[in-house]
Design a protein around this motif. Structure first.
Motif, short mmCIF file in Angstrom:
data_model
loop_
_atom_site.label_atom_id
_atom_site.label_comp_id
_atom_site.label_asym_id
_atom_site.label_seq_id
_atom_site.Cartn_x
_atom_site.Cartn_y
_atom_site.Cartn_z
N GLU A 194 13.63 4.22 -4.26
CA GLU A 194 13.94 4.13 -5.23
C GLU A 194 12.31 4.74 -6.31
N ILE A 195 11.35 4.79 -5.79
CA ILE A 195 10.36 4.78 -6.75
C ILE A 195 10.03 6.26 -7.56
N THR A 196 10.61 6.84 -6.11
CA THR A 196 10.79 8.12 -6.51
C THR A 196 11.75 8.70 -7.23
N GLU A 197 12.75 8.10 -7.21
CA GLU A 197 13.65 7.48 -8.54
C GLU A 197 13.32 7.55 -9.10
N GLY A 198 12.89 6.63 -9.87
CA GLY A 198 12.48 5.29 -11.34
C GLY A 198 11.23 6.59 -11.96
N VAL A 199 10.15 7.75 -10.69
CA VAL A 199 9.91 8.26 -11.62
C VAL A 199 10.61 9.08 -12.16
N ARG A 200 11.18 9.69 -11.70
CA ARG A 200 12.00 10.99 -12.36
C ARG A 200 12.61 11.01 -13.39
N ARG A 201 13.05 9.32 -13.74
CA ARG A 201 13.62 8.84 -14.28
C ARG A 201 13.45 8.61 -15.91
N ARG A 213 1.07 -1.78 -0.01
CA ARG A 213 0.10 0.49 -0.23
C ARG A 213 1.06 1.41 0.08
N ASN A 214 1.77 0.67 0.82
CA ASN A 214 2.34 2.72 1.21
C ASN A 214 3.35 2.59 -0.69
N ARG A 215 3.77 1.67 -1.22
CA ARG A 215 4.54 1.94 -2.65
C ARG A 215 3.82 2.00 -3.52
N ARG A 216 2.67 1.43 -3.44
CA ARG A 216 1.58 2.06 -4.76
C ARG A 216 1.18 3.78 -4.61
N ASP A 217 0.97 4.06 -3.48
CA ASP A 217 0.84 5.39 -2.83
C ASP A 217 2.04 6.29 -3.64
N THR A 218 3.64 5.54 -3.32
CA THR A 218 3.69 6.19 -3.60
C THR A 218 4.42 6.73 -4.75
N MET A 219 3.87 5.68 -5.52
CA MET A 219 4.39 5.76 -7.03
C MET A 219 2.78 6.43 -7.57
N THR A 220 2.17 6.60 -7.29
CA THR A 220 0.83 7.13 -7.32
C THR A 220 0.96 8.43 -7.30
N PHE A 257 5.75 -1.74 -8.36
CA PHE A 257 6.38 -1.42 -7.26
C PHE A 257 6.93 -2.28 -6.30
N ALA A 258 6.57 -3.44 -6.91
CA ALA A 258 7.32 -4.62 -5.80
C ALA A 258 8.87 -5.06 -5.57
N ALA A 259 8.77 -4.65 -6.73
CA ALA A 259 10.28 -5.20 -7.07
C ALA A 259 11.85 -5.16 -7.39
N VAL A 260 11.28 -2.76 -6.20
CA VAL A 260 12.12 -2.03 -6.47
C VAL A 260 12.44 -2.42 -4.56
N ALA A 261 14.07 -1.35 -4.23
CA ALA A 261 14.21 -1.59 -2.99
C ALA A 261 14.03 -1.45 -1.79
N GLY A 262 12.55 0.16 -1.61
CA GLY A 262 11.97 0.53 -1.31
C GLY A 262 10.98 2.03 -2.09
N THR A 263 10.75 2.67 -1.14
CA THR A 263 9.89 4.16 -1.47
C THR A 263 11.07 5.63 -2.57
#
Length: 478
Positions: A461-468, A380-387, A453-459
């Motif tokens: 990395e999600i933020t950095e991935g969306v930036r890229r 849930r935390n990762r989904r919300d962060t990516m969204t 959003f499940a295969a990354v190390a954490g939130t």
């Protein structure tokens, strides 16, 4: 990751050292290597195993490691060009060619290059996997009496009973087969239910691995569109009438890739339409155990509401544990069960008993519910962060549905976007994403991306991935 890096470094050092020994010469003892290179005994053991696999050393229990003797000259390379004629000749006689494009499946299995954010993964990151609990379960399982003997071909009775309770309804252990993961179960089901050349109805979009299974079996996938409430019953009925299909494959819970949940008002309609068509519904219940913390009560599996044997149920422990924990389930009622059983026995004999025993140990331990609760909160935390990051940085990408289970988001790209070019640019920018085209069995209505959003190390990395991904989007021609 640190342990594997230490192993790689030691392997490189030992490769150079091995050359100083004559063939058959003994290398220093493991204890000496531990002290000399200041690494753990496990690192030394793994490094020597790697060198042995490469044919550079030979290990002898109780004696140590020795430099391997030179290999015999390699055999001359043969000429396999004749196979092109033979394989093409076979394909010409097939109603549906069984050549398979496995690229979409391989993309979720291959590890990305170092430093790349993995938005295309299909499994939990190691930090989310219950590694300690799985290790303890496997250790306990290996000590069980008879753990290494041949299991019943249908699976261990206790494990079948556990799966049956999880499915619910009138399903009993006698109607359950233990399989080597969900992919194996789907393969068995499609082979059992439809002959080569037959149509099989599939959701659109849907899981590429299932499309690959169908095509490998010589079946013709026919798409039936889905919306946020799942498959559309009127279109499903039309597809059965138009094709004469006798199989419909669906994911009623957190569908891949859309995340849709089959609406309560549609569940009974799907079963009724299939029953009237004399058809089976293959229910791929692949992520029931990856529900998000805010999901609320889940609907039961379709199989639990089916007294007539319409549903062939597929489930798995793999998604909630590890890609290597390949234990799944097939459940069916009526004569079809024997056909499923026969095909599975011919293809795989049985699932290794130690793995089944380990599954029993794992799901029966206090660590299992703790793990599921932890993953539920983290997803849930990762989904919300990516969204939130997507809405902030890439508002032009449409997100029509935010799922309350599973491990990915399904994005519609603006009209005219070249999804393959965007994926290639994103990879160069350091983030791996999955184009939408492989999820459609026919022409897609628009360009899409699936982001995990499940295969990354954490939130972070999600933020950095969306930036890229934002940077890649800016570089991609429009």
């Amino acid at each position: 990751m640190q342990q594997s890096s230490s192993v790689a470094e030691l392997v490189n050092k030992l490769r150079q050292e091995v050359n100083r020994y004559s063939p058959g010469g003994k290398l220093p003892s493991s204890r000496t290597l531990v002290e000399r290179f200041r690494v753990s005994p496990v690192t030394v053991s793994r490094a020597l195993a790697q060198l042995a696999a490469e044919g550079l050393v030979v290990t002898r229990p109780g004696a140590g490691a020795f430099r391997a003797r030179p290999r015999t000259p390699a055999a001359p390379v043969g000429d396999t060009s004749w196979q092109e004629v033979t394989l093409s000749a076979d394909a010409a006689a097939e109603l549906v060619p069984r050549t398979v494009d496995a690229s979409a499946v391989l993309a979720t299995l291959a590890a990305p290059p170092a430093g790349v954010v993995e938005f295309n993964g299909g499994y939990l990151h190691p930090s989310l996997q219950p590694e300690r609990a799985m290790g303890a379960a496997l250790s306990r399982a290996g000590r069980r009496p008879g753990a290494w003997s041949r299991p019943p071909v249908e699976g261990l009775a206790e494990l079948r009973e556990w799966f049956a309770r999880g499915i619910g309804g009138a399903i009993t252990a006698a109607e359950v087969l233990v399989t080597a993961g969900g992919q194996s179960a789907l393969t068995t089901a499609l082979r059992a239910l439809a002959p080569p050349g037959a149509p099989v109805l599939v959701e659109s979009p849907t899981y590429p691995g299932m499309l690959a299974i169908a095509r490998a079996a010589g079946l013709r996938p026919v798409p039936v569109p889905v919306d946020p409430d799942g498959v559309k019953p009127d279109l499903l009925a039309d597809a059965f009438r138009a094709t004469g299909a006798r199989v419909f494959v669906c994911q009623p819970l957190f569908q891949n890739p859309t995340g849709a949940v089959l609406a309560p008002g549609r569940r009974g309609a799907v079963l009724r339409i299939a029953r009237e068509a004399g058809a089976f519904v293959v229910e791929d219940d692949f992520v029931r155990r990856l529900v998000h913390e805010d999901a609320g009560p889940l609907p039961r599996p379709l199989a639990a509401e089916d007294p007539d044997g319409v549903v062939v149920h597929v489930g798995s422990l793999t998604k909630a544990t590890s890609p290597s924990f390949r234990v799944g389930v097939l459940a069916a009622r009526g004569p079809v069960l024997e056909r499923l059983r026969a095909i599975q026995v011919v293809e795989t004999f049985f699932v290794p008993r130690p793995l089944q025993e380990a599954a029993l140990e794992l799901v029966g331990s206090p660590a299992w519910p703790r793990h599921l609760r932890s993953v539920s909160a983290e997803l849930r935390n990762r989904r919300d962060t990516m969204t939130a990051e997507l809405r902030l940085r890439l508002p032009e990408l449409a997100l029509p549905h935010i799922p309350s289970g599973g491990y990915h988001l399904w994005l519609r790209l603006p009209d005219g976007t070249d999804e393959s070019a965007l994926a290639a640019t994103a990879l160069r920018a350091g983030v791996a994403v999955t184009p939408g085209r492989p999820y459609f069995s026919a022409e897609p209505p628009a360009a899409h991306l699936r982001l995990s959003f499940a295969a990354v190390a954490g939130t972070e990395e999600i933020t950095e991935g969306v930036r890229r991904l934002r940077a890649a989007r800016d570089e991609t021609p429009r």
